[in-house]
Design a protein around this motif. Structure first.
Motif, PDB file in Angstrom:
ATOM      1  N   ALA A 176       0.981   4.028  -3.042  1.00  0.00           N
ATOM      2  CA  ALA A 176       0.644   5.421  -2.748  1.00  0.00           C
ATOM      3  C   ALA A 176       1.775   6.374  -3.127  1.00  0.00           C
ATOM      4  O   ALA A 176       1.543   7.464  -3.655  1.00  0.00           O
ATOM      5  CB  ALA A 176       0.295   5.575  -1.269  1.00  0.00           C
ATOM      6  N   ALA A 177       3.006   5.963  -2.883  1.00  0.00           N
ATOM      7  CA  ALA A 177       4.152   6.829  -3.144  1.00  0.00           C
ATOM      8  C   ALA A 177       4.594   6.840  -4.601  1.00  0.00           C
ATOM      9  O   ALA A 177       5.019   7.882  -5.121  1.00  0.00           O
ATOM     10  CB  ALA A 177       5.327   6.400  -2.264  1.00  0.00           C
ATOM     11  N   LEU A 178       4.512   5.704  -5.290  1.00  0.00           N
ATOM     12  CA  LEU A 178       5.133   5.582  -6.606  1.00  0.00           C
ATOM     13  C   LEU A 178       4.189   5.707  -7.796  1.00  0.00           C
ATOM     14  O   LEU A 178       4.644   6.020  -8.899  1.00  0.00           O
ATOM     15  CB  LEU A 178       5.880   4.249  -6.702  1.00  0.00           C
ATOM     16  CG  LEU A 178       7.042   4.070  -5.726  1.00  0.00           C
ATOM     17  CD1 LEU A 178       7.609   2.667  -5.829  1.00  0.00           C
ATOM     18  CD2 LEU A 178       8.115   5.122  -5.969  1.00  0.00           C
ATOM     19  N   ASN A 179       2.899   5.461  -7.621  1.00  0.00           N
ATOM     20  CA  ASN A 179       1.990   5.508  -8.765  1.00  0.00           C
ATOM     21  C   ASN A 179       1.960   6.908  -9.363  1.00  0.00           C
ATOM     22  O   ASN A 179       1.678   7.883  -8.681  1.00  0.00           O
ATOM     23  CB  ASN A 179       0.583   5.065  -8.373  1.00  0.00           C
ATOM     24  CG  ASN A 179      -0.292   4.868  -9.589  1.00  0.00           C
ATOM     25  OD1 ASN A 179       0.157   4.341 -10.607  1.00  0.00           O
ATOM     26  ND2 ASN A 179      -1.527   5.299  -9.498  1.00  0.00           N
ATOM     27  N   GLY A 180       2.289   7.001 -10.641  1.00  0.00           N
ATOM     28  CA  GLY A 180       2.301   8.275 -11.353  1.00  0.00           C
ATOM     29  C   GLY A 180       3.570   9.083 -11.160  1.00  0.00           C
ATOM     30  O   GLY A 180       3.714  10.167 -11.726  1.00  0.00           O
TER      31      GLY A 180
ATOM     32  N   VAL B  24       8.025   7.193 -16.018  1.00  0.00           N
ATOM     33  CA  VAL B  24       6.905   7.291 -15.087  1.00  0.00           C
ATOM     34  C   VAL B  24       6.426   5.884 -14.716  1.00  0.00           C
ATOM     35  O   VAL B  24       6.339   5.005 -15.563  1.00  0.00           O
ATOM     36  CB  VAL B  24       5.756   8.112 -15.711  1.00  0.00           C
ATOM     37  CG1 VAL B  24       4.547   8.158 -14.798  1.00  0.00           C
ATOM     38  CG2 VAL B  24       6.239   9.524 -16.032  1.00  0.00           C
ATOM     39  N   ALA B  25       6.110   5.714 -13.429  1.00  0.00           N
ATOM     40  CA  ALA B  25       5.661   4.422 -12.914  1.00  0.00           C
ATOM     41  C   ALA B  25       4.153   4.377 -12.772  1.00  0.00           C
ATOM     42  O   ALA B  25       3.516   5.354 -12.390  1.00  0.00           O
ATOM     43  CB  ALA B  25       6.296   4.159 -11.552  1.00  0.00           C
ATOM     44  N   LYS B  26       3.588   3.220 -13.080  1.00  0.00           N
ATOM     45  CA  LYS B  26       2.202   2.894 -12.721  1.00  0.00           C
ATOM     46  C   LYS B  26       2.330   1.761 -11.709  1.00  0.00           C
ATOM     47  O   LYS B  26       2.915   0.718 -12.002  1.00  0.00           O
ATOM     48  CB  LYS B  26       1.414   2.431 -13.935  1.00  0.00           C
ATOM     49  CG  LYS B  26      -0.005   1.992 -13.584  1.00  0.00           C
ATOM     50  CD  LYS B  26      -0.750   1.482 -14.812  1.00  0.00           C
ATOM     51  CE  LYS B  26      -2.134   1.002 -14.412  1.00  0.00           C
ATOM     52  NZ  LYS B  26      -2.867   0.469 -15.563  1.00  0.00           N
ATOM     53  N   VAL B  27       1.823   1.985 -10.500  1.00  0.00           N
ATOM     54  CA  VAL B  27       1.941   1.006  -9.419  1.00  0.00           C
ATOM     55  C   VAL B  27       0.574   0.886  -8.768  1.00  0.00           C
ATOM     56  O   VAL B  27       0.103   1.807  -8.112  1.00  0.00           O
ATOM     57  CB  VAL B  27       3.008   1.440  -8.383  1.00  0.00           C
ATOM     58  CG1 VAL B  27       3.139   0.409  -7.279  1.00  0.00           C
ATOM     59  CG2 VAL B  27       4.356   1.676  -9.057  1.00  0.00           C
ATOM     60  N   VAL B  28      -0.079  -0.260  -8.979  1.00  0.00           N
ATOM     61  CA  VAL B  28      -1.438  -0.470  -8.468  1.00  0.00           C
ATOM     62  C   VAL B  28      -1.555  -1.872  -7.876  1.00  0.00           C
ATOM     63  O   VAL B  28      -0.792  -2.769  -8.236  1.00  0.00           O
ATOM     64  CB  VAL B  28      -2.494  -0.278  -9.587  1.00  0.00           C
ATOM     65  CG1 VAL B  28      -2.495   1.159 -10.103  1.00  0.00           C
ATOM     66  CG2 VAL B  28      -2.264  -1.235 -10.731  1.00  0.00           C
TER      67      VAL B  28
ATOM     68  N   THR C 218       0.832  -1.206   0.000  1.00  0.00           N
ATOM     69  CA  THR C 218       0.000   0.000   0.000  1.00  0.00           C
ATOM     70  C   THR C 218       0.865   1.255   0.000  1.00  0.00           C
ATOM     71  O   THR C 218       0.590   2.207  -0.738  1.00  0.00           O
ATOM     72  CB  THR C 218      -0.941  -0.003   1.231  1.00  0.00           C
ATOM     73  OG1 THR C 218      -1.768  -1.165   1.159  1.00  0.00           O
ATOM     74  CG2 THR C 218      -1.806   1.230   1.276  1.00  0.00           C
ATOM     75  N   ALA C 219       1.914   1.269   0.812  1.00  0.00           N
ATOM     76  CA  ALA C 219       2.817   2.422   0.882  1.00  0.00           C
ATOM     77  C   ALA C 219       3.520   2.653  -0.455  1.00  0.00           C
ATOM     78  O   ALA C 219       3.635   3.795  -0.926  1.00  0.00           O
ATOM     79  CB  ALA C 219       3.839   2.227   1.994  1.00  0.00           C
ATOM     80  N   ALA C 220       3.971   1.576  -1.095  1.00  0.00           N
ATOM     81  CA  ALA C 220       4.658   1.703  -2.383  1.00  0.00           C
ATOM     82  C   ALA C 220       3.709   2.233  -3.454  1.00  0.00           C
ATOM     83  O   ALA C 220       4.072   3.121  -4.239  1.00  0.00           O
ATOM     84  CB  ALA C 220       5.247   0.362  -2.811  1.00  0.00           C
TER      85      ALA C 220
END
Length: 143
Positions: free
Chosen positions: A114-118, A126-130, A110-112
């Motif tokens: 929230a911090a890394l998406n977009g 650019v990262a997409k992290v979901v 969840t922390a990753a």
């Protein structure tokens, strides 16, 4: 070691301490696989759990789908994602700029996300992290 020369000059501030490590890994990448957990160019597995099979569904919500606008080395991704919690593995699909990051806890995932998406994680990438859907065993492969 010149981290800028190795292409690690635009790391997120949280990863700045790892720039010399990342550059060193880039230079000596085959010699350090056993120590770093790098299995191959597409897979990283935590050395502490190297001989254990990872259950991607336990605990729930601990696996992320990750995608990047361009390719990044697996050791760079390991350093990026481990900053958010106990990381078990990273797997990138061959020929694609996407894959999965698996944490030991849902809080790390969840922390990753929230911090890394977009976020721009490196030099315009650019990262997409979901959160990933649960992995289903025994599903027939699409032909």
């Amino acid at each position: 070691i010149n981290a800028e020369y190795m292409g690690f000059a635009h790391m997120p501030p949280a990863l700045a301490p790892y720039a010399p490590f990342a550059a060193h890994q880039h230079l000596h990448h085959t010699a350090t696989h056993a120590y770093t957990g790098v299995v191959d160019a597409h897979t990283w597995k935590n050395p502490l759990a190297a001989k254990q099979r990872i259950d991607n569904n336990k605990p729930p919500d601990s696996r992320l789908f990750i995608s990047f606008s361009r390719a990044l080395p697996i050791d760079f991704l390991q350093q990026l994602f481990i900053a958010y919690g106990p990381l078990e593995s990273i797997y990138l699909m061959k020929g694609k700029n996407c894959g999965y990051a698996k944490y030991s806890t849902s809080q790390g995932a969840t922390a990753a996300a929230a911090a890394l998406n977009g976020m721009e994680v490196h030099d315009g990438i650019v990262a997409k992290v979901v959160p990933a859907s649960p992995q289903v065993q025994g599903m027939p492969k699409k032909m």
